[in-house]
Design a protein around this motif. Structure first.
Motif, PDB file in Angstrom:
ATOM      1  N   SER A 109       0.809  -1.220   0.000  1.00 35.27           N
ATOM      2  CA  SER A 109       0.000   0.000   0.000  1.00 35.27           C
ATOM      3  C   SER A 109       0.844   1.273   0.000  1.00 35.27           C
ATOM      4  N   TYR A 110       2.076   1.196   0.502  1.00 37.55           N
ATOM      5  CA  TYR A 110       2.928   2.391   0.553  1.00 37.55           C
ATOM      6  C   TYR A 110       3.670   2.625  -0.768  1.00 37.55           C
ATOM      7  N   ILE A 111       3.475   1.759  -1.740  1.00 41.10           N
ATOM      8  CA  ILE A 111       4.085   1.935  -3.065  1.00 41.10           C
ATOM      9  C   ILE A 111       3.038   2.560  -3.978  1.00 41.10           C
ATOM     10  N   LYS A 112       3.234   3.825  -4.306  1.00 39.72           N
ATOM     11  CA  LYS A 112       2.240   4.546  -5.104  1.00 39.72           C
ATOM     12  C   LYS A 112       2.937   5.386  -6.165  1.00 39.72           C
ATOM     13  N   GLY A 113       2.125   5.895  -7.093  1.00 38.70           N
ATOM     14  CA  GLY A 113       2.655   6.781  -8.119  1.00 38.70           C
ATOM     15  C   GLY A 113       3.276   6.038  -9.274  1.00 38.70           C
ATOM     16  N   GLU A 114       3.713   6.818 -10.249  1.00 34.41           N
ATOM     17  CA  GLU A 114       4.262   6.239 -11.481  1.00 34.41           C
ATOM     18  C   GLU A 114       5.597   5.534 -11.272  1.00 34.41           C
ATOM     19  N   THR A 115       6.344   5.933 -10.261  1.00 32.32           N
ATOM     20  CA  THR A 115       7.642   5.286 -10.040  1.00 32.32           C
ATOM     21  C   THR A 115       7.504   3.938  -9.345  1.00 32.32           C
ATOM     22  N   ARG A 116       6.392   3.708  -8.650  1.00 23.80           N
ATOM     23  CA  ARG A 116       6.151   2.480  -7.893  1.00 23.80           C
ATOM     24  C   ARG A 116       7.344   2.165  -6.986  1.00 23.80           C
ATOM     25  N   SER A 117       7.757   3.164  -6.223  1.00 17.56           N
ATOM     26  CA  SER A 117       8.938   2.967  -5.386  1.00 17.56           C
ATOM     27  C   SER A 117       8.897   3.888  -4.178  1.00 17.56           C
ATOM     28  N   ILE A 118       9.715   3.561  -3.170  1.00 15.09           N
ATOM     29  CA  ILE A 118       9.865   4.427  -2.000  1.00 15.09           C
ATOM     30  C   ILE A 118      10.760   5.603  -2.363  1.00 15.09           C
ATOM     31  N   LYS A 119      11.907   5.284  -2.969  1.00 20.23           N
ATOM     32  CA  LYS A 119      12.806   6.316  -3.488  1.00 20.23           C
ATOM     33  C   LYS A 119      12.618   6.353  -5.001  1.00 20.23           C
ATOM     34  N   PRO A 120      12.321   7.504  -5.568  1.00 21.25           N
ATOM     35  CA  PRO A 120      12.025   7.551  -7.012  1.00 21.25           C
ATOM     36  C   PRO A 120      13.089   6.906  -7.889  1.00 21.25           C
ATOM     37  N   GLU A 121      14.352   7.094  -7.555  1.00 20.38           N
ATOM     38  CA  GLU A 121      15.414   6.592  -8.423  1.00 20.38           C
ATOM     39  C   GLU A 121      15.663   5.090  -8.265  1.00 20.38           C
ATOM     40  N   ILE A 122      15.179   4.482  -7.180  1.00 17.86           N
ATOM     41  CA  ILE A 122      15.430   3.063  -6.926  1.00 17.86           C
ATOM     42  C   ILE A 122      14.157   2.253  -7.148  1.00 17.86           C
ATOM     43  N   SER A 123      14.208   1.361  -8.121  1.00 19.32           N
ATOM     44  CA  SER A 123      13.096   0.456  -8.407  1.00 19.32           C
ATOM     45  C   SER A 123      13.383  -0.905  -7.785  1.00 19.32           C
ATOM     46  N   VAL A 124      12.360  -1.479  -7.154  1.00 20.51           N
ATOM     47  CA  VAL A 124      12.489  -2.804  -6.543  1.00 20.51           C
ATOM     48  C   VAL A 124      11.329  -3.656  -7.058  1.00 20.51           C
ATOM     49  N   LEU A 125      11.650  -4.699  -7.808  1.00 17.94           N
ATOM     50  CA  LEU A 125      10.634  -5.524  -8.443  1.00 17.94           C
ATOM     51  C   LEU A 125      10.945  -7.006  -8.271  1.00 17.94           C
ATOM     52  N   ILE A 126       9.905  -7.822  -8.296  1.00 12.77           N
ATOM     53  CA  ILE A 126      10.086  -9.268  -8.404  1.00 12.77           C
ATOM     54  C   ILE A 126      10.211  -9.573  -9.900  1.00 12.77           C
ATOM     55  N   GLY A 127      11.339 -10.112 -10.301  1.00 13.14           N
ATOM     56  CA  GLY A 127      11.643 -10.282 -11.721  1.00 13.14           C
ATOM     57  C   GLY A 127      11.023 -11.511 -12.348  1.00 13.14           C
ATOM     58  N   VAL A 128       9.711 -11.646 -12.221  1.00 18.24           N
ATOM     59  CA  VAL A 128       8.992 -12.788 -12.784  1.00 18.24           C
ATOM     60  C   VAL A 128       7.821 -12.267 -13.604  1.00 18.24           C
ATOM     61  N   CYS A 129       7.782 -12.612 -14.873  1.00 21.78           N
ATOM     62  CA  CYS A 129       6.706 -12.174 -15.755  1.00 21.78           C
ATOM     63  C   CYS A 129       5.366 -12.688 -15.232  1.00 21.78           C
ATOM     64  N   THR A 130       4.350 -11.837 -15.269  1.00 21.75           N
ATOM     65  CA  THR A 130       3.041 -12.208 -14.740  1.00 21.75           C
ATOM     66  C   THR A 130       2.219 -13.024 -15.733  1.00 21.75           C
ATOM     67  N   HIS A 131       2.836 -13.398 -16.841  1.00 18.00           N
ATOM     68  CA  HIS A 131       2.139 -14.260 -17.797  1.00 18.00           C
ATOM     69  C   HIS A 131       2.340 -15.725 -17.418  1.00 18.00           C
ATOM     70  N   LEU A 132       3.543 -16.238 -17.651  1.00 22.53           N
ATOM     71  CA  LEU A 132       3.811 -17.641 -17.346  1.00 22.53           C
ATOM     72  C   LEU A 132       5.049 -17.837 -16.475  1.00 22.53           C
ATOM     73  N   GLY A 133       5.503 -16.771 -15.825  1.00 24.07           N
ATOM     74  CA  GLY A 133       6.589 -16.914 -14.871  1.00 24.07           C
ATOM     75  C   GLY A 133       7.988 -16.903 -15.442  1.00 24.07           C
ATOM     76  N   CYS A 134       8.144 -16.461 -16.682  1.00 18.25           N
ATOM     77  CA  CYS A 134       9.488 -16.322 -17.248  1.00 18.25           C
ATOM     78  C   CYS A 134      10.196 -15.139 -16.578  1.00 18.25           C
ATOM     79  N   SER A 135      11.472 -14.985 -16.868  1.00 14.89           N
ATOM     80  CA  SER A 135      12.223 -13.841 -16.337  1.00 14.89           C
ATOM     81  C   SER A 135      12.538 -12.884 -17.482  1.00 14.89           C
ATOM     82  N   PRO A 136      11.883 -11.714 -17.522  1.00 15.37           N
ATOM     83  CA  PRO A 136      12.116 -10.768 -18.624  1.00 15.37           C
ATOM     84  C   PRO A 136      13.543 -10.228 -18.638  1.00 15.37           C
ATOM     85  N   GLU A 137      13.943  -9.720 -19.797  1.00 21.92           N
ATOM     86  CA  GLU A 137      15.248  -9.081 -19.946  1.00 21.92           C
ATOM     87  C   GLU A 137      15.110  -7.588 -19.666  1.00 21.92           C
TER      88      GLU A 137
END
Length: 203
Positions: A109-137
């Motif tokens: 809930s604390y991740i909001k806005g277009e950056t989807r991050s706490i610090k705008p310059e730092i992105s933190v993501l789970i690197g698993v495609c939401t289609h079939l679980g591949c790992s995007p490049e």
């Protein structure tokens, strides 16, 4: 005499050899006994899979670089985004399936806005495609790509051609139905990130 030589040089040397050997074997045994104890200080594989926090130093992370960690058996991508990438994010809203990240299952809930991050310059993501679980490049450069002549940087899944921007937001018209997930995380200090634990006081 029958006992001649019992305390002679040869037996003394043998006694010293046996004493030294016993000491070495004892030390090795103590070392092996200590290893499990020392290992117990770190989270076990089972604890990591259950969600034990992962701590990382991001002080050396440069613009455009990605640090890959593992949490709950999943790759965690920590990326330092440039100003150009951040400036490009708002221009993509009309091309995205969920630009405002309204699906609350994909980020805390604390991740909001277009950056989807706490610090705008730092992105933190789970690197698993939401289609079939591949790992995007990661294709972070802003330049035309065969799959998108107006590419502004992001993630491309070669398995089924799903695309995400540098905030992990999914494009329209691709197989992936959801944005890339953002794991719970917080910053212990300016250079230390903790994956798996929400910030203090977070709802």
């Amino acid at each position: 005499m029958a006992n001649d030589g019992v305390n002679g040089p040869e037996n003394t040397g043998r006694r010293r050899f046996l004493t030294a050997t016993t000491a070495v074997v004892g030390a090795v045994g103590a070392g092996f006994a200590a290893v499990p104890f020392i290992k117990s200080w770190n989270p076990s594989a089972r604890a990591k899979l259950a969600g034990a926090p992962v701590v990382a130093d991001i002080s050396g992370l440069q613009e455009g670089q990605r640090l890959i960690l593992e949490w709950r058996g999943q790759p965690i991508w920590i990326v330092k985004r440039s100003k150009a990438i951040l400036d490009a994010l708002p221009t993509l809203d009309g091309r995205l399936r969920d630009p405002e990240s309204k699906n609350t299952e994909q980020q805390p809930s604390y991740i909001k806005g277009e950056t989807r991050s706490i610090k705008p310059e730092i992105s933190v993501l789970i690197g698993v495609c939401t289609h079939l679980g591949c790992s995007p490049e990661m294709v972070a450069e802003i330049r035309p790509e065969p799959y998108d002549p107006n590419w502004k940087g992001g993630y491309f899944c070669p398995c089924h051609k799903s695309r995400f921007d540098m905030a992990g937001r999914v494009f329209q018209g691709v197989p992936a139905p959801l944005n890339l997930a953002v794991p719970p995380h917080h910053y212990a200090d300016d250079n230390t990130i903790v994956i798996g634990v929400d910030p203090e006081g977070a709802a």
